[in-house]
Design a protein around this motif. Structure first.
Motif, PDB file in Angstrom:
ATOM      1  N   LEU B   2       0.547  -1.312  -0.241  1.00 25.33           N
ATOM      2  CA  LEU B   2       0.165  -0.526  -0.104  1.00 25.33           C
ATOM      3  C   LEU B   2       0.635   1.061  -0.036  1.00 25.33           C
ATOM      4  O   LEU B   2       1.468   1.586   0.895  1.00 25.33           O
ATOM      5  CB  LEU B   2      -0.753  -0.024   1.559  1.00 25.33           C
ATOM      6  CG  LEU B   2      -1.807   1.071   1.143  1.00 25.33           C
ATOM      7  CD1 LEU B   2      -2.186   1.335   0.474  1.00 25.33           C
ATOM      8  CD2 LEU B   2      -2.030   1.188   2.957  1.00 25.33           C
ATOM      9  N   ILE B  52      -8.147   5.592   1.851  1.00 23.02           N
ATOM     10  CA  ILE B  52      -7.161   4.566   1.256  1.00 23.02           C
ATOM     11  C   ILE B  52      -8.458   3.329   0.714  1.00 23.02           C
ATOM     12  O   ILE B  52      -8.243   2.888   0.175  1.00 23.02           O
ATOM     13  CB  ILE B  52      -6.853   4.174   2.860  1.00 23.02           C
ATOM     14  CG1 ILE B  52      -5.353   4.267   3.266  1.00 23.02           C
ATOM     15  CG2 ILE B  52      -6.319   2.536   2.277  1.00 23.02           C
ATOM     16  CD1 ILE B  52      -4.754   4.350   4.468  1.00 23.02           C
ATOM     17  N   ILE B  65      -2.124   0.311  -4.451  1.00 25.33           N
ATOM     18  CA  ILE B  65      -2.248  -1.141  -3.905  1.00 25.33           C
ATOM     19  C   ILE B  65      -2.035  -1.860  -4.954  1.00 25.33           C
ATOM     20  O   ILE B  65      -2.582  -2.377  -5.688  1.00 25.33           O
ATOM     21  CB  ILE B  65      -4.130  -1.523  -3.609  1.00 25.33           C
ATOM     22  CG1 ILE B  65      -4.473  -0.257  -2.431  1.00 25.33           C
ATOM     23  CG2 ILE B  65      -3.821  -3.137  -2.940  1.00 25.33           C
ATOM     24  CD1 ILE B  65      -5.392  -0.673  -2.102  1.00 25.33           C
ATOM     25  N   ASN B  66      -0.579  -2.862  -4.199  1.00 25.92           N
ATOM     26  CA  ASN B  66      -0.216  -3.744  -5.284  1.00 25.92           C
ATOM     27  C   ASN B  66       0.320  -3.157  -6.337  1.00 25.92           C
ATOM     28  O   ASN B  66       0.356  -3.475  -7.537  1.00 25.92           O
ATOM     29  CB  ASN B  66      -1.310  -4.603  -5.878  1.00 25.92           C
ATOM     30  CG  ASN B  66      -0.609  -5.734  -4.317  1.00 25.92           C
ATOM     31  OD1 ASN B  66      -0.276  -6.090  -3.513  1.00 25.92           O
ATOM     32  ND2 ASN B  66      -2.567  -6.693  -4.363  1.00 25.92           N
ATOM     33  N   ARG B  78     -12.864  -1.087  -5.117  1.00 24.89           N
ATOM     34  CA  ARG B  78     -11.641  -0.828  -4.384  1.00 24.89           C
ATOM     35  C   ARG B  78     -12.181  -2.260  -3.205  1.00 24.89           C
ATOM     36  O   ARG B  78     -10.771  -2.763  -2.364  1.00 24.89           O
ATOM     37  CB  ARG B  78     -11.094   0.766  -3.990  1.00 24.89           C
ATOM     38  CG  ARG B  78      -9.888   0.446  -3.425  1.00 24.89           C
ATOM     39  CD  ARG B  78      -9.726   1.647  -2.163  1.00 24.89           C
ATOM     40  NE  ARG B  78     -10.201   2.730  -4.000  1.00 24.89           N
ATOM     41  CZ  ARG B  78      -9.809   4.035  -3.351  1.00 24.89           C
ATOM     42  NH1 ARG B  78      -9.454   4.255  -2.415  1.00 24.89           N
ATOM     43  NH2 ARG B  78     -10.463   5.227  -4.612  1.00 24.89           N
ATOM     44  N   TYR B  81     -10.084  -5.531  -2.540  1.00 24.35           N
ATOM     45  CA  TYR B  81      -8.663  -5.345  -1.968  1.00 24.35           C
ATOM     46  C   TYR B  81      -8.340  -5.397  -0.489  1.00 24.35           C
ATOM     47  O   TYR B  81      -7.215  -5.336  -0.061  1.00 24.35           O
ATOM     48  CB  TYR B  81      -7.260  -4.710  -2.818  1.00 24.35           C
ATOM     49  CG  TYR B  81      -7.986  -4.437  -4.353  1.00 24.35           C
ATOM     50  CD1 TYR B  81      -7.627  -5.169  -5.024  1.00 24.35           C
ATOM     51  CD2 TYR B  81      -7.992  -3.365  -4.412  1.00 24.35           C
ATOM     52  CE1 TYR B  81      -7.558  -5.674  -6.397  1.00 24.35           C
ATOM     53  CE2 TYR B  81      -8.198  -2.951  -6.336  1.00 24.35           C
ATOM     54  CZ  TYR B  81      -7.961  -4.049  -6.975  1.00 24.35           C
ATOM     55  OH  TYR B  81      -7.842  -4.199  -8.301  1.00 24.35           O
ATOM     56  N   ILE B  82      -9.480  -5.035   0.005  1.00 21.94           N
ATOM     57  CA  ILE B  82      -9.602  -4.539   1.399  1.00 21.94           C
ATOM     58  C   ILE B  82     -10.497  -4.763   1.928  1.00 21.94           C
ATOM     59  O   ILE B  82     -11.895  -5.280   2.110  1.00 21.94           O
ATOM     60  CB  ILE B  82      -9.759  -2.300   1.046  1.00 21.94           C
ATOM     61  CG1 ILE B  82      -8.743  -1.955   0.688  1.00 21.94           C
ATOM     62  CG2 ILE B  82     -10.306  -1.708   2.684  1.00 21.94           C
ATOM     63  CD1 ILE B  82      -9.227  -0.452   0.205  1.00 21.94           C
ATOM     64  N   ASP B 168      -5.999  -8.660   0.758  1.00 31.72           N
ATOM     65  CA  ASP B 168      -4.525  -7.450   0.646  1.00 31.72           C
ATOM     66  C   ASP B 168      -4.933  -6.810   1.995  1.00 31.72           C
ATOM     67  O   ASP B 168      -2.957  -6.423   2.143  1.00 31.72           O
ATOM     68  CB  ASP B 168      -4.245  -6.767  -0.994  1.00 31.72           C
ATOM     69  CG  ASP B 168      -4.267  -7.610  -2.141  1.00 31.72           C
ATOM     70  OD1 ASP B 168      -3.635  -9.088  -1.641  1.00 31.72           O
ATOM     71  OD2 ASP B 168      -5.297  -7.224  -2.738  1.00 31.72           O
ATOM     72  N   ILE B 169      -5.460  -5.661   2.309  1.00 24.40           N
ATOM     73  CA  ILE B 169      -5.242  -4.821   3.280  1.00 24.40           C
ATOM     74  C   ILE B 169      -6.427  -4.473   4.267  1.00 24.40           C
ATOM     75  O   ILE B 169      -7.266  -4.657   3.755  1.00 24.40           O
ATOM     76  CB  ILE B 169      -5.121  -3.376   2.677  1.00 24.40           C
ATOM     77  CG1 ILE B 169      -3.754  -3.727   1.829  1.00 24.40           C
ATOM     78  CG2 ILE B 169      -5.087  -2.048   3.728  1.00 24.40           C
ATOM     79  CD1 ILE B 169      -3.977  -2.118   0.872  1.00 24.40           C
TER      80      ILE B 169
END
Lengths: 332, 264
Positions: B2, B52, B65-66, B78, B81-82, B168-169
């Protein structure tokens, strides 16, 4: 007497489809969608004009369904993309639909009495089965004087309505359906689980109004006409069905709630039929009866719960007082 | 993993209510980083989280991100990923749906939603084993409506829903702040377990300094829309509340204004 209850049940199962649509918007999406007053007529208008112009009846009914979907989606687009408040989006769409419906029909009333409709066709193929004879004989034998002329509408529509109910039950348990329910429940949360709430609302309102228009199309064919003003107060009728059904049957699960909505629609029709039989009420009072019913169904359960709570507290207080008194004596 | 690049955001620009919520924020998280963010009210912690996650868009700057630029990607896209847990225990779940339905909904986070049943036999077994990791007995109550759960249980469920698809996050926005101390400790422990087990890249906002010190490998302090302190590794391990307050005073030349932060 019997025949008026029978007719109420017939129109009740047709109205139940509309009530299921209202349930989708009002309860599942938590969106008080007033488009219903317009889209019911849109369904009737599209079906009527198609039938008059020689479109096969099933196809005409399908066109009505699609028209309702479009109308509902537009309300959804107004709300999500135009950022117009839900109530206002529905009112705007309803008002616009009034003119659109007039355009579709070309006149304010289309009679279908001499036309072939889904129900007249149904009746023709039904009469060979001999079900009517059997049921009519049964009724006559228990002393009913004026038996209904056909059972086809009630039986087939009950099956159709239940198939729709089962379809909704299933849909609301699919991945998409879960996201739709979550949109009505907690929009911020479902967005954080990557669901496009705008699309879900548009599709949800589309489906809701597709059902409403389907009911409109069927009702027009059942009643034998489509009228520009037949949709007035339809949202309240839908709400009445939802609320009456929920307070009688309960809302424990989706399956049960949709059943409640279907039964609510039928019960509503029967209650109205009874009310209209009384001496001092006539057909013009129907809307008043409807509103009254909704108010009663909303207020009574709350009053009952309140009363129960007061009783519970009183009981508890008395028990406690008694106990304290007992302790007092024991000490002295 | 990130990267937040030169992010600035001003609310009500050009009016007397103008507020510079974020000023030139620069932040880079590596894979597996667990960063705690502290700072007084109005320091910009939540605004940073919202930028974010995509709930807010910055005036200038870039979020990647990535290696993928997501600055203007809508929130719902989004969230592929989150994973997020909110402060309000009511915010992370759907109250009228059952526990298994909530999990099914969260399970679809990074997949396309189809017309297949949300809960099937295989998934139910998977949900059960996932719920068992919470040690709250929720695996016995799959068909209970979430609205019937307590705040602590709901927050534990939210945490599971946000993490069991391994985003991912992971963004935690003061997710223990609305709970009583024992429930907060439970959720803190669960957070620690989950992040250790899955190695999620995590950003956690907290008002509780002790929590910020106990958790994670890196600590960030924000004030007036800026990152004023960024400590990681061994230095973070050696940190205490006194040192942290002292550090704040040294940088800002004033007492930390927020009693909640000190009392925490």
């Amino acid at each position: 007497m019997f025949i008026s209850i029978f007719n109420a049940m017939e129109s009740g199962v047709i109205y139940a489809i509309m009530a299921l649509g209202v349930y989708l918007s009002f309860r599942v999406l938590d969106f008080p969608d007033l488009t219903v007053d317009g889209s019911f007529v849109t369904g009737a208008a599209v079906a009527a004009i198609s039938i008059v112009n020689g479109v096969p009846t099933i196809l005409a009914t399908l066109f009505a369904l699609i028209a309702g979907f479009v109308a509902g989606s537009l309300t959804g687009i107004l709300n999500t993309k135009g950022r117009i408040n839900p109530l206002l989006s529905g009112i705007l769409m309803m008002t616009a639909l009034y003119s659109i419906n007039l355009r579709i029909m070309g006149q304010s009333n289309i009679p279908l009495l001499n036309q072939s409709t889904v129900f007249t066709q149904l009746r023709e193929s039904w009469s060979d089965l001999g079900v009517d004879q059997a049921l009519t004989n049964m009724l006559v034998s228990i002393g009913i004087e004026r038996p209904p002329s056909t059972w086809s509408i009630l039986i087939i529509m009950t099956i159709v309505t239940f198939l729709i109910k089962l379809g909704i039950d299933f849909y609301l348990k699919t991945e998409m359906g879960l996201a739709l329910r979550a949109t009505g429940d907690n929009e911020k949360m479902i967005r954080s689980f990557s669901a496009n709430t705008d699309h879900l609302k548009i599709v949800g309102l589309g489906l809701s109004n597709a059902l409403v228009a389907l009911a409109g199309a069927l009702y027009a064919q059942y009643a034998g006409f489509s009228d520009l003003n037949m949709g007035i107060g339809m949202i309240v009728v839908g709400l009445a069905s939802v609320i009456i059904g929920e307070s009688i049957v309960g809302t424990k699960s989706i399956t049960r709630t949709t059943l409640a909505v279907v039964l609510g629609a039928v019960v509503y029709r029967i209650v109205v039929a009874f009310a209209l039989r009384s001496q001092f009420l006539d057909t013009g009072d129907m809307k008043l009866i409807t509103s009254g019913l909704v108010i009663i169904a909303l207020v009574i359960p709350k009053l009952l719960a309140n009363h129960k709570e007061i009783q519970r507290k009183r009981k508890k207080r008395l028990a406690l007082e008694k106990q304290m008194e007992g302790e007092h004596y024991a000490r002295s | 993993m990130l990267e937040v690049n030169h992010i600035s955001l001003t609310f009500n620009e050009g009016t007397p209510d103008e507020k510079k919520a974020l000023q030139h924020i620069q932040l880079k998280l590596n894979k597996g980083d667990f960063v705690t963010v502290i700072g007084s009210n109005g320091a910009g912690k939540s605004t940073l989280m919202n930028i974010i996650s995509g709930a807010l868009f910055p005036d200038v700057g870039k979020v990647t991100i990535n290696e993928k630029n997501v600055t203007l990607l809508q929130e719902f896209k989004r969230s592929n990923y989150i994973g997020r847990v909110f402060q309000d225990p009511m915010a992370g779940t759907s109250p009228t749906m059952t526990i298994e339905e909530n999990l099914a909904m969260a399970y679809s986070r990074n997949k396309k939603r189809t017309l297949k049943l949300g809960v099937n036999k295989n998934r139910r077994a998977f949900f059960k084993s996932a719920l068992a990791t919470l040690h709250l007995g929720l695996e016995q109550r799959l068909n209970a409506k979430v609205g019937l759960l307590s705040g602590g249980e709901r927050q534990a469920l939210s945490l599971l829903m946000a993490t069991f698809t391994e985003p991912d996050i992971l963004l935690l926005d003061e997710h223990t702040a609305a709970l009583d101390p024992s429930r907060a400790a439970l959720i803190t422990n669960l957070t620690k377990e989950v992040v250790e087990k899955t190695g999620l890249t995590t950003l956690m906002v907290t008002h509780n300094m002790q929590q910020a010190l106990d958790l994670g490998n890196r600590l960030i302090m924000m004030d007036k829309g800026q990152i004023i302190l960024d400590i990681s590794g061994a230095e973070k391990q050696a940190l205490t509340i006194e040192k942290l307050l002292h550090e704040f005073q040294r940088i800002r030349g004033e007492q930390m204004g927020d009693d909640r932060a000190i009392l925490g």
